[in-house]
Structure formats: C-alpha cells, structure tokens
Design a protein around this motif. Sequence first.
Motif, PDB file in Angstrom:
ATOM      1  N   THR A 237       0.827  -1.203   0.000  1.00 54.10           N
ATOM      2  CA  THR A 237       0.000   0.000   0.000  1.00 54.10           C
ATOM      3  C   THR A 237       0.863   1.256   0.000  1.00 54.10           C
ATOM      4  OG1 THR A 237      -1.726  -1.201   1.212  1.00 54.10           O
ATOM      5  CG2 THR A 237      -1.845   1.200   1.206  1.00 54.10           C
ATOM      6  N   GLN A 238       1.912   1.259   0.807  1.00 52.15           N
ATOM      7  CA  GLN A 238       2.823   2.406   0.842  1.00 52.15           C
ATOM      8  C   GLN A 238       3.534   2.584  -0.489  1.00 52.15           C
ATOM      9  OE1 GLN A 238       4.508   1.280   5.103  1.00 52.15           O
ATOM     10  NE2 GLN A 238       5.262   3.282   4.463  1.00 52.15           N
ATOM     11  N   LEU A 258     -10.266 -16.231  -3.078  1.00 53.73           N
ATOM     12  CA  LEU A 258      -9.486 -15.100  -2.576  1.00 53.73           C
ATOM     13  C   LEU A 258     -10.327 -14.205  -1.670  1.00 53.73           C
ATOM     14  CD1 LEU A 258      -7.361 -13.864  -5.606  1.00 53.73           C
ATOM     15  CD2 LEU A 258      -6.582 -15.119  -3.621  1.00 53.73           C
ATOM     16  N   CYS A 259     -11.582 -13.982  -2.068  1.00 53.38           N
ATOM     17  CA  CYS A 259     -12.439 -13.067  -1.317  1.00 53.38           C
ATOM     18  C   CYS A 259     -12.852 -13.627   0.037  1.00 53.38           C
ATOM     19  CB  CYS A 259     -13.680 -12.721  -2.143  1.00 53.38           C
ATOM     20  SG  CYS A 259     -13.295 -11.690  -3.580  1.00 53.38           S
ATOM     21  N   LEU A 260     -12.656 -14.920   0.256  1.00 52.86           N
ATOM     22  CA  LEU A 260     -12.951 -15.523   1.554  1.00 52.86           C
ATOM     23  C   LEU A 260     -11.809 -15.343   2.544  1.00 52.86           C
ATOM     24  CD1 LEU A 260     -14.629 -18.889   0.445  1.00 52.86           C
ATOM     25  CD2 LEU A 260     -15.753 -16.894   1.449  1.00 52.86           C
ATOM     26  N   ARG A 261     -10.648 -14.910   2.055  1.00 58.98           N
ATOM     27  CA  ARG A 261      -9.462 -14.786   2.899  1.00 58.98           C
ATOM     28  C   ARG A 261      -9.221 -13.305   3.194  1.00 58.98           C
ATOM     29  NH1 ARG A 261      -5.826 -18.268  -1.054  1.00 58.98           N
ATOM     30  NH2 ARG A 261      -4.124 -17.873   0.415  1.00 58.98           N
ATOM     31  N   ARG A 265      -8.683 -10.332   0.469  1.00 59.09           N
ATOM     32  CA  ARG A 265      -9.886  -9.515   0.278  1.00 59.09           C
ATOM     33  C   ARG A 265      -9.555  -8.046   0.461  1.00 59.09           C
ATOM     34  NH1 ARG A 265     -13.192 -12.054   3.601  1.00 59.09           N
ATOM     35  NH2 ARG A 265     -12.839 -10.686   5.391  1.00 59.09           N
ATOM     36  N   ASP A 266      -8.794  -7.728   1.503  1.00 59.78           N
ATOM     37  CA  ASP A 266      -8.385  -6.336   1.730  1.00 59.78           C
ATOM     38  C   ASP A 266      -7.470  -5.850   0.610  1.00 59.78           C
ATOM     39  OD1 ASP A 266      -9.806  -6.474   4.062  1.00 59.78           O
ATOM     40  OD2 ASP A 266      -8.053  -6.670   5.369  1.00 59.78           O
ATOM     41  N   LEU A 267      -6.560  -6.725   0.159  1.00 61.95           N
ATOM     42  CA  LEU A 267      -5.628  -6.355  -0.908  1.00 61.95           C
ATOM     43  C   LEU A 267      -6.373  -5.990  -2.181  1.00 61.95           C
ATOM     44  CD1 LEU A 267      -2.607  -6.270  -1.788  1.00 61.95           C
ATOM     45  CD2 LEU A 267      -2.865  -8.660  -2.462  1.00 61.95           C
ATOM     46  N   LEU A 268      -7.346  -6.829  -2.557  1.00 63.38           N
ATOM     47  CA  LEU A 268      -8.092  -6.587  -3.791  1.00 63.38           C
ATOM     48  C   LEU A 268      -9.036  -5.397  -3.646  1.00 63.38           C
ATOM     49  CD1 LEU A 268      -8.871 -10.306  -4.695  1.00 63.38           C
ATOM     50  CD2 LEU A 268      -7.159  -8.828  -5.760  1.00 63.38           C
TER      51      LEU A 268
END
Length: 297
Positions: A237-238, A258-261, A265-268
């Motif tokens: 993110t930085q 991926l969206c369950l993890r 999920r936060d990354l995407l």
Amino acid sequence: MTAFDHVLPRFLREEVAQGGDKVRGPLEELRLREGFPLRAVSGGEEWTCPAWQARTLTQEDLHRVLETAGQGSVHTILDQLRRGYVTAAGGVRIGVCGEGAVQDGQLQSFRRVTSLAIRLPRAVPGVARPLIPQLLEGGRLASTLILSPPGLGKTTLLRDLIRCISSGDGLPPLRVGVADERGELGAGNLRYDLGPRTDVLENCPKALGMMMLLRAMSPQVLAADEITDPADLQAITQAAGCGVALLATAHGSGWEELCLRPLYRDLLAQGIFRRLVWIQWKGGKRIYQVTDGEGKP
C-alpha cells in the motif's frame, strides 16, 4: 542433474542418475519421505522410477540432505528451519516437514524430519512475453498479481516477467527492485536472468525490503514473491502511493476463494492491482488467463 549437485549428497545424486531415460523432462521437484522411495515432480505430476523402488529413504538420508544444503551443518540453517523451509545456494528451496519443537507458539526447530520437498528454480525465458500486451494500461505497465495453487509456476512466471520489464522485451525498459526474501527469485546466478536494470535485495523480509529498495534504488517497478502477511500488504500500500508499479504472487485458484481470505480480500478491495494473472493446469499444460483487478476478463 547438475543443478541439484550442491544440494544433494552423493548417494542421492547417484540414485537420481539411476532413473536414466525414465526421468521425465526437466524435474521441478524431488520428494523425499522417510520410509518411502524417492519420488519426483514434473509437469505437475508426482511419480517414481522402478530403479528407485528398491531403496526406502531413512532419517539419516533426510538429515544428510539438510547438512549438504547447510554446507555441513544444520545449525547454519536453523533460522530458516524455523520458517519450515531452507533456501540453499542458487535459490533451491527445501520444504521441511516432521515433528516440530514449539516454544511460546513459535516453531524453534524440528525434533524429527520426515519429509523434504526440494524445489528447483528454473528460468524459462519467453514464458511471460505473450502476456505483456495484456498487462499494459495506456501504454504503461499495470500493477499485476500472479495467482495459482502451489506448484504451478508463479515464481517462474514472475521471474521472466521481471526479465522482460528490465530488458525492454515487449515494453519500454524499466528499473526493477526485487524484494527476494527467500532467495528464490534472484539468488546466485539467477540474478543474471532478471535483466540488466534489476536490483535484488536477498534474505530480507519483504515488507522491509520493499521500503529499503524504494529509498535506496529508486525503482520504477517493485517485485516480491508470495504475499502472505499483513506487513506485506502495508508495504504494498505504501509503495503504491509512491508511483511505482507492483508485481507479486499469491496462492489462489479462483476469485471467490481469494475473497474468503481477509488478507487478499483487503488487498483486492484497495484496487492496487489492476491486472490478475491466473495460472491453471488443463489438458496437461499450464494455461495463463489475464483479468482486470476485479477478476473480469
């Protein structure tokens, strides 16, 4: 099998050689399990040779492999063993399983080693080249996340993608900084396969390595293997806020998974990665599918 010579003790090199013509194509892994014969992996398939069936591997055999990788002493690789794997010279990764010795919730060592997975890194020049046009956005490289289940070649694809970007193969050349925490992307002579504009920081935690590269080497692209930790996400993110393109890999076989993890999920959800490259195994070969950052073709 000279690529394994610095990792395998003599008895095991000789055993691999006994496979002769039965050894299929370029080997990707060797699998050693106490009480079972040697097995190998190529083309995504695990198999054994008739010549290997006569000998079952022992505890001593497995320890000799670790001692060879540690240049004579397991103690030299103790810190790596705490992470469940060892990276030997040349980027050869040895996964370790057995009976762990845990203290305060942290793995300290192994009381008994029962399995080893020796993964041989390979440069496959050209594998990333056909994907380059799909990874450009307005003529510029888009931040890209490579995804697949374990063992399908994420690191191999990332390595060649770095080479293309650094060499200007399919796009204008760019400086690439590689945070190579495990020494698998650019360790030893592998560094020469990453192109002339690539700087590699080895054996340093990814999150710290990415920040160090940003401050010290002014990269235009930052690359790291296997995003697995919240600290990695924070560093990405930085870095994204500093105007560099990002390349990374992650384990995943589908968007829904991926969206369950929470980490992914936060990354995407942040929309940092504009392209996703999915690697699948179909019909006996690897298939590469490129989507946008939301998993849409």
